[in-house]
Motif scaffolding. Structure first.
Motif, PDB file in Angstrom:
ATOM      1  N   MET A   1       0.842  -1.105  -0.021  1.00 38.45           N
ATOM      2  CA  MET A   1      -0.093  -0.108   0.039  1.00 38.45           C
ATOM      3  C   MET A   1       1.004   1.280   0.003  1.00 38.45           C
ATOM      4  O   MET A   1       0.408   2.314   0.382  1.00 38.45           O
ATOM      5  CB  MET A   1      -0.864  -0.010   1.231  1.00 38.45           C
ATOM      6  CG  MET A   1      -2.208  -0.780   0.877  1.00 38.45           C
ATOM      7  SD  MET A   1      -3.147  -0.025  -0.498  1.00 38.45           S
ATOM      8  CE  MET A   1      -3.552   1.593   0.351  1.00 38.45           C
ATOM      9  N   THR A   8       5.479   0.019 -15.469  1.00 37.24           N
ATOM     10  CA  THR A   8       5.555   0.588 -16.886  1.00 37.24           C
ATOM     11  C   THR A   8       4.941   2.028 -17.043  1.00 37.24           C
ATOM     12  O   THR A   8       3.858   2.377 -16.649  1.00 37.24           O
ATOM     13  CB  THR A   8       4.756  -0.409 -18.074  1.00 37.24           C
ATOM     14  OG1 THR A   8       4.789  -1.692 -17.635  1.00 37.24           O
ATOM     15  CG2 THR A   8       5.061  -0.241 -19.278  1.00 37.24           C
ATOM     16  N   TYR A   9       5.632   2.917 -17.582  1.00 34.47           N
ATOM     17  CA  TYR A   9       5.275   4.266 -17.779  1.00 34.47           C
ATOM     18  C   TYR A   9       4.535   4.344 -18.752  1.00 34.47           C
ATOM     19  O   TYR A   9       4.937   3.868 -20.005  1.00 34.47           O
ATOM     20  CB  TYR A   9       6.730   5.120 -17.767  1.00 34.47           C
ATOM     21  CG  TYR A   9       7.171   5.377 -16.484  1.00 34.47           C
ATOM     22  CD1 TYR A   9       6.755   6.400 -15.712  1.00 34.47           C
ATOM     23  CD2 TYR A   9       8.232   4.685 -15.993  1.00 34.47           C
ATOM     24  CE1 TYR A   9       7.121   6.838 -14.580  1.00 34.47           C
ATOM     25  CE2 TYR A   9       8.778   5.014 -14.676  1.00 34.47           C
ATOM     26  CZ  TYR A   9       8.004   6.092 -13.916  1.00 34.47           C
ATOM     27  OH  TYR A   9       8.705   6.169 -12.716  1.00 34.47           O
ATOM     28  N   PHE A  10       3.448   5.090 -18.688  1.00 32.19           N
ATOM     29  CA  PHE A  10       2.574   5.512 -19.711  1.00 32.19           C
ATOM     30  C   PHE A  10       2.315   7.098 -19.818  1.00 32.19           C
ATOM     31  O   PHE A  10       2.699   7.863 -18.928  1.00 32.19           O
ATOM     32  CB  PHE A  10       1.098   5.023 -19.538  1.00 32.19           C
ATOM     33  CG  PHE A  10       1.010   3.464 -19.477  1.00 32.19           C
ATOM     34  CD1 PHE A  10       0.394   2.880 -20.372  1.00 32.19           C
ATOM     35  CD2 PHE A  10       1.102   2.731 -18.389  1.00 32.19           C
ATOM     36  CE1 PHE A  10       0.191   1.719 -20.574  1.00 32.19           C
ATOM     37  CE2 PHE A  10       1.135   1.445 -18.356  1.00 32.19           C
ATOM     38  CZ  PHE A  10       0.514   0.698 -19.477  1.00 32.19           C
ATOM     39  N   PRO A  11       2.484   7.623 -21.260  1.00 34.28           N
ATOM     40  CA  PRO A  11       2.115   8.908 -21.370  1.00 34.28           C
ATOM     41  C   PRO A  11       0.815   9.386 -21.008  1.00 34.28           C
ATOM     42  O   PRO A  11      -0.347   8.874 -21.312  1.00 34.28           O
ATOM     43  CB  PRO A  11       2.424   9.162 -22.812  1.00 34.28           C
ATOM     44  CG  PRO A  11       2.013   7.730 -23.475  1.00 34.28           C
ATOM     45  CD  PRO A  11       2.161   6.697 -22.449  1.00 34.28           C
ATOM     46  N   ALA A  12       1.079  10.443 -20.191  1.00 35.26           N
ATOM     47  CA  ALA A  12      -0.219  10.744 -19.596  1.00 35.26           C
ATOM     48  C   ALA A  12      -0.668  12.395 -19.908  1.00 35.26           C
ATOM     49  O   ALA A  12      -1.310  13.186 -19.183  1.00 35.26           O
ATOM     50  CB  ALA A  12      -0.746  10.611 -17.925  1.00 35.26           C
ATOM     51  N   VAL A  26      -7.170  10.744 -14.580  1.00 37.67           N
ATOM     52  CA  VAL A  26      -6.497  10.041 -15.615  1.00 37.67           C
ATOM     53  C   VAL A  26      -6.739   8.566 -15.454  1.00 37.67           C
ATOM     54  O   VAL A  26      -6.789   7.948 -14.389  1.00 37.67           O
ATOM     55  CB  VAL A  26      -4.853  10.178 -15.600  1.00 37.67           C
ATOM     56  CG1 VAL A  26      -4.175   9.449 -16.869  1.00 37.67           C
ATOM     57  CG2 VAL A  26      -4.618  11.678 -15.761  1.00 37.67           C
ATOM     58  N   GLU A  27      -7.297   7.884 -16.606  1.00 41.21           N
ATOM     59  CA  GLU A  27      -7.529   6.485 -16.678  1.00 41.21           C
ATOM     60  C   GLU A  27      -6.586   5.879 -17.481  1.00 41.21           C
ATOM     61  O   GLU A  27      -6.053   6.117 -18.837  1.00 41.21           O
ATOM     62  CB  GLU A  27      -8.873   6.243 -17.230  1.00 41.21           C
ATOM     63  CG  GLU A  27     -10.013   6.914 -16.435  1.00 41.21           C
ATOM     64  CD  GLU A  27     -11.307   6.194 -16.668  1.00 41.21           C
ATOM     65  OE1 GLU A  27     -11.369   5.411 -17.392  1.00 41.21           O
ATOM     66  OE2 GLU A  27     -12.265   6.781 -15.900  1.00 41.21           O
ATOM     67  N   ILE A  28      -5.715   4.940 -16.801  1.00 43.46           N
ATOM     68  CA  ILE A  28      -4.712   4.039 -17.672  1.00 43.46           C
ATOM     69  C   ILE A  28      -4.982   2.479 -17.265  1.00 43.46           C
ATOM     70  O   ILE A  28      -5.084   2.055 -16.223  1.00 43.46           O
ATOM     71  CB  ILE A  28      -3.215   4.589 -17.041  1.00 43.46           C
ATOM     72  CG1 ILE A  28      -3.030   5.992 -16.865  1.00 43.46           C
ATOM     73  CG2 ILE A  28      -2.151   3.591 -17.786  1.00 43.46           C
ATOM     74  CD1 ILE A  28      -1.682   6.383 -16.533  1.00 43.46           C
ATOM     75  N   LYS A  29      -5.298   1.802 -18.399  1.00 47.30           N
ATOM     76  CA  LYS A  29      -5.669   0.403 -18.209  1.00 47.30           C
ATOM     77  C   LYS A  29      -6.974   0.607 -17.702  1.00 47.30           C
ATOM     78  O   LYS A  29      -8.086   1.293 -17.604  1.00 47.30           O
ATOM     79  CB  LYS A  29      -4.602  -0.343 -17.742  1.00 47.30           C
ATOM     80  CG  LYS A  29      -3.602  -0.547 -18.812  1.00 47.30           C
ATOM     81  CD  LYS A  29      -2.728  -1.873 -18.687  1.00 47.30           C
ATOM     82  CE  LYS A  29      -1.872  -2.131 -17.413  1.00 47.30           C
ATOM     83  NZ  LYS A  29      -0.844  -2.902 -17.448  1.00 47.30           N
TER      84      LYS A  29
ATOM     85  N   ILE B 803      -8.564  12.467 -18.658  1.00 47.16           N
ATOM     86  CA  ILE B 803      -7.792  12.041 -19.790  1.00 47.16           C
ATOM     87  C   ILE B 803      -7.599  10.534 -19.874  1.00 47.16           C
ATOM     88  O   ILE B 803      -7.487   9.675 -18.891  1.00 47.16           O
ATOM     89  CB  ILE B 803      -6.339  12.578 -19.544  1.00 47.16           C
ATOM     90  CG1 ILE B 803      -6.302  13.994 -19.280  1.00 47.16           C
ATOM     91  CG2 ILE B 803      -5.626  11.970 -20.482  1.00 47.16           C
ATOM     92  CD1 ILE B 803      -4.921  14.595 -19.142  1.00 47.16           C
ATOM     93  N   VAL B 805      -5.897   7.394 -21.260  1.00 42.76           N
ATOM     94  CA  VAL B 805      -4.611   6.776 -21.730  1.00 42.76           C
ATOM     95  C   VAL B 805      -4.799   5.671 -22.527  1.00 42.76           C
ATOM     96  O   VAL B 805      -5.329   4.748 -21.936  1.00 42.76           O
ATOM     97  CB  VAL B 805      -3.438   6.808 -20.681  1.00 42.76           C
ATOM     98  CG1 VAL B 805      -2.042   6.059 -21.366  1.00 42.76           C
ATOM     99  CG2 VAL B 805      -3.205   8.268 -20.140  1.00 42.76           C
ATOM    100  N   PRO B 809       2.232   1.867 -23.591  1.00 43.99           N
ATOM    101  CA  PRO B 809       3.077   2.445 -22.805  1.00 43.99           C
ATOM    102  C   PRO B 809       4.152   3.086 -23.823  1.00 43.99           C
ATOM    103  O   PRO B 809       4.356   3.004 -24.979  1.00 43.99           O
ATOM    104  CB  PRO B 809       3.860   1.411 -22.088  1.00 43.99           C
ATOM    105  CG  PRO B 809       3.762   0.006 -22.638  1.00 43.99           C
ATOM    106  CD  PRO B 809       2.355   0.437 -23.522  1.00 43.99           C
TER     107      PRO B 809
END
Lengths: 108, 809
Positions: A1, A8-12, A26-29, B803, B805, B809
């Motif tokens: 926690m 893995t870095y994602f562009p946001a 921000v939504e990633i996966k 946003i 994404v 990656p």
């Protein structure tokens, strides 16, 4: 926690897409993050889940320095660690962020 | 940490076990704690189930320790897991699937189960106990499908269950074996008064009825009694009692009578195994109430940590009936017998009853009905078997209407006495945080200790302790900053802003030496308001210093969706507008449309990203239902249609609303305008209430129907509409300029004094004109927020849209 140390870095998006001291989702996966741009330019990415037992979002909270006052229950959260400040307790999952040439990257 | 930690296993994840753990954690960190609970939830407040049933609280509301708490303290929690046996030979506990966990010490806190009458048919569908969340859910479901319910058992639990089912819309009959309700807590007199009160609330009773059989097929259809009469029902709650849950102790060969037998230090017959709470039998008594559990838990925690403690010598129990709005309290011995001296006072008009029993002139028991303000004091006096004196008699049996101030009794209360029964907080703990941590408000004490956090019943006592410890400094307006970031008060800050021409919250905080450079959630919105009030033409409103609702121009709900409330000037709308509201609600799948208390419509459950679209399609001004600003002007029908109306209240209401909308104020602001003295729009509970009469208007200020009800004061009467508008403007501007941020007019009027306000806005014509000019100037600079948001596409997208994404990656 705690803050994840890897991923893995994602562009946001670019820095300008985040208003100073106004959070944005921000939504990633399948992760929903609340991203905050502090006055000093530091960008934080928190899991957009209120640590309060009743839940709810975090993105609309009030940012002060590197702290966040949550929008629903006024809990104070340290954005550097995700730790909820006394007298309340709990912790928010934080995600690593890096900024390169104005581009924000978030690691999942 | 050096040395290996001892394994402490808690069997039972309820209030008794976890409050003991909380006490242990305060004393030592030498244990590795593992908790096993049969229910699939973290520790919740079982006392509050009645409120869940009634609908005033949700499950989330009653959780006492959420999963984070267990994690934070490194406690391993196994929910949905039952420990079946303790193997003392191998020092392990065994769960139902045969898994074994080693222990050094064990605390059994398995509580109790509903006692289900072993009558034929007791296992039919539609028959439940009332003990846990699962039972609660069954009851909530049943109420949706069925109409007729019976609650078997007229004790505390049964009556709470019955009341809950009535609230859920069922027809409820309470079936009770005895002739008196709650006969184990009340004397016949109080029982009769309680029955009458509950009948008024819609509960039916069948007393002196012995259940002999539950009738029906798969599902229960009726109850047959010993006298062969039948009651047709579709749902039965068994609330005849509880039985200690001693299964694990029996299985492990421990000494068990009705409960698990313990000594005065909660030690069972098995070495290193302790028991606490409802599963426990101490000196022949099993307790079924919450207060003893905390007393036992505190002693056990000290004992297990090797801290010296007095032995547990049993508890004097007391009862309060929650939920039904009927206040009932009893403690100690309360059934008269020849050896008692009885002091009683019954008042049929007030529906109150008070009885105190003495033995050898010592107080040994009491019953209160209808007014239980003396309950805390009586409990203490009876616990200590205090001698009755003239003085005590006078204070206890005095006027009977609470019209006299009692000398505070918290001074003589022992340090280890439990003040908050829901969370087990002692007087000592409360005194400690006041003296050592400098806490000065009930809210701070709540946040720090948990006292008053649950049902709030102990709040008066906590306030008394505050007053007692702080003496004269309590609430005496000692110089306090507006928040923890500064020692400066509101007036000083406003004067500094004016004098130094400060322009942003950051500048204010920097120049005035705030301890947190960017302030906190208390001062940021406040300073942003003061800046705007001082310089309405030049101040740049700081969205980032606004609370979420004002930042988004909509009310956030707990799930993160929003409520949209369009303006309806004076509470009047048109068929075309209604149709548009309906169309938009359908199109955006609004979760609920609710009529508000302020004569408008709530569109509840709009997604954040749909807000601007909803506003655009409504094409109506914002009703500011989220703002520290003019919310609503409530009106009656008035002279346009009403037989009695002397003034056109609808038109005046709409006019006032259009005139003063959108302006920032210290707190939310509500109006009412009435066409005649019948006052149908209820002017007495509004910040400004206006009552028309034949020949003018009367203005009332400082009313509040909310958290602290206050009737508005009559300020003045005026003859013309223009004068009315001018006075309204002057009052609002004077409040804007002198009010503390978040201070409602009900508090403001009391702080400033009605006479003073009158001398400024009514008697001093020059000042009134000047105030009116200043509010007019401020009103020139307001802007419709929804339209502004729709126009400012780009800026808004950063506020309202996330946003996404792409998963690359």
């Amino acid at each position: 926690m705690t803050t994840k140390q890897s991923g893995t870095y994602f562009p946001a998006g670019v820095v300008e897409e985040f208003l100073p001291r106004i959070g944005r989702v921000v939504e990633i996966k399948d992760h929903q993050l609340a991203v905050f741009r502090a006055s000093d330019g530091t960008i934080f990415a928190a899991d957009n889940h209120n640590p309060h037992p009743k839940g709810g979002p975090l993105a609309e909270g009030i940012v002060s320095g590197h702290y966040l006052y949550d929008p629903l229950y006024d809990w104070k959260i340290d954005l550097t660690t995700g730790i909820v400040q006394a007298p309340d307790n709990g912790q928010v999952q934080m995600y690593p962020v890096k900024v390169e040439n104005g581009q924000v990257w978030i690691a999942i | 940490m050096n040395g290996k930690k001892e394994n402490l296993i808690i069997i039972g994840n309820g209030m008794a076990g976890i409050s003991t753990v909380e006490q242990i954690l305060k004393l030592t960190s030498r244990f590795d704690i593992t908790v096993f609970g049969t229910e699939p939830y973290p520790n919740y407040n079982r006392i509050m189930l009645s409120y869940v049933l009634e609908g005033s609280k949700t499950l989330d509301d009653i959780v006492l320790n959420d999963l984070h708490w267990y994690q934070d303290y490194g406690i391993t929690l196994h929910t949905g897991t039952t420990v079946t046996r303790i193997d003392s030979d191998t020092h392990e506990v065994v769960t139902e699937d045969g898994t074994r966990f080693p222990y050094d010490k064990i605390i059994i806190a398995t509580g109790s189960n509903s006692f289900i009458l072993p009558v034929p048919g007791h296992d039919k569908e539609g028959v439940v106990g009332f003990r846990d969340i699962a039972d609660c859910n069954v009851m909530l479901e049943a109420a949706k499908q069925y109409k007729r319910a019976a609650v078997i058992g007229g004790g505390l639990l049964g009556l709470e269950a019955a009341k809950g089912l009535v609230q859920l819309g069922m027809e409820v009959t309470v079936v009770h074996l005895m002739q008196d309700l709650m006969e184990r807590q009340l004397d016949p007199q109080a029982s009769a008064m309680l029955k009458a009160e509950l009948e008024r609330q819609g509960i039916r009773f069948k007393l002196g009825a012995q259940t002999s059989e539950l009738l029906g097929g798969e599902r229960v259809e009726g109850i047959r009694f010993a006298d062969d009469t039948v009651l047709n029902v579709d749902f039965v709650v068994m609330a005849v009692g509880i039985k200690p849950n001693t299964a694990v102790a029996r299985e492990s060969g421990m000494e068990v009578n009705r409960g698990i037998v313990v000594d005065d230090y909660m030690q069972t017959s098995l070495e290193n195994v302790y028991s606490v709470g409802e599963c426990t039998e101490h000196r022949g008594v099993c307790y079924g109430l919450v207060a003893p559990l905390f007393e036992q838990g505190m002693i056990l925690a000290k004992h297990i940590c090797g801290v010296e403690t007095a032995p547990y010598e049993g508890s004097v129990v007391s009862t309060k009936l929650k939920i039904s709005g009927v206040d009932v309290f009893s403690t100690g011995e309360f059934i008269d017998s020849p050896e008692h001296t009885v002091i009683s006072h019954k008042d049929d008009w007030k529906r109150t009853y008070k009885k105190i029993l003495l033995r050898d002139n010592k107080m040994v028991g009491a019953v209160l009905f209808g007014d239980i303000t003396d309950s805390a004091e009586l409990q203490k006096l009876i616990k200590q078997q205090t001698e009755m004196t003239e003085e005590l008699y006078g204070s206890l049996m005095g006027t009977g209407c609470g019209g006299h101030k009692k000398a505070t009794s918290v001074g003589t209360m022992p340090e280890d006495e439990i003040v908050c029964g829901c969370n087990g907080v002692t007087k000592g703990t409360i005194v400690d945080v006041i003296t050592n941590q400098g806490l000065t408000t009930v809210d701070e004490i709540k946040a720090c200790t948990g006292a008053t956090r649950s049902c709030g019943g102990c709040k008066p006592v906590v306030e008394q302790i505050l007053q007692y410890v702080l003496g004269d400094s309590f609430s005496s307006g000692a110089k306090q900053g507006i928040c923890g970031c500064t020692s400066m008060g509101r007036d000083e800050i406003v004067a500094e802003i004016r004098a130094k021409g400060l322009q942003t919250t950051k500048e204010v905080m920097n120049v005035l030496g705030w301890s947190q450079p960017e302030g906190c959630s208390k001062c940021r919105p406040a300073i942003n308001y003061y800046l705007g009030m001082i310089a309405p033409d030049t101040h740049e409103d700081e969205k980032e210093s606004r609370f979420v609702n004002e930042r988004m121009n909509a009310n956030i709900q707990k799930d993160g969706t929003y409520t949209v409330v369009p303006r309806m000037y004076g509470g009047v709308t048109t068929p075309a507008d209604l149709k548009r509201i309906a169309d938009v609600s359908v199109k955006y799948d609004v979760k609920a449309v609710k009529v508000t208390g302020g004569q408008r419509l709530d569109l509840i459950g709009v997604k954040k990203e749909d807000l601007t679209k909803v506003w655009a399609e409504l094409d109506m001004p914002s009703g500011y239902a989220y703002a520290k600003s003019l919310r609503t002007v409530k009106t009656c029908v008035g002279s346009q249609f009403c037989r009695f109306g002397t003034q056109d209240s609808m038109a005046m209401g709409a006019r006032i609303e259009r005139k003063f909308e959108r302006l920032d104020l210290p707190a939310k602001f509500k109006y009412a305008v009435n066409g005649c003295p019948r006052n149908c729009a209820e002017a007495c509970t509004k910040d400004i209430g206006i009552v028309g009469n034949d020949g003018g208007w009367e203005i009332f200020i400082g009313g509040n129907g909310g958290i602290k009800a206050r009737l508005a004061d009559s300020l003045c009467k005026v003859k013309t509409d223009e004068e009315l508008i001018e006075l309204c403007g002057a009052i609002m501007q004077y409040y804007r300029e002198t009010g503390n941020y978040l201070e409602r007019t009900s508090e403001w009027v009391e702080r400033m004094g009605l006479e003073h306000i009158r001398s400024v806005v009514v008697d001093n014509l020059e000042e009134r004109k000047a105030l009116m000019q200043r509010i007019e100037f401020a009103l020139e600079h307001v802007e419709e927020p929804w339209q502004k948001a729709i126009r400012n596409e780009e800026g808004q997208s950063k506020m309202f849209h996330g946003i996404e994404v792409s998963a690359r990656p």
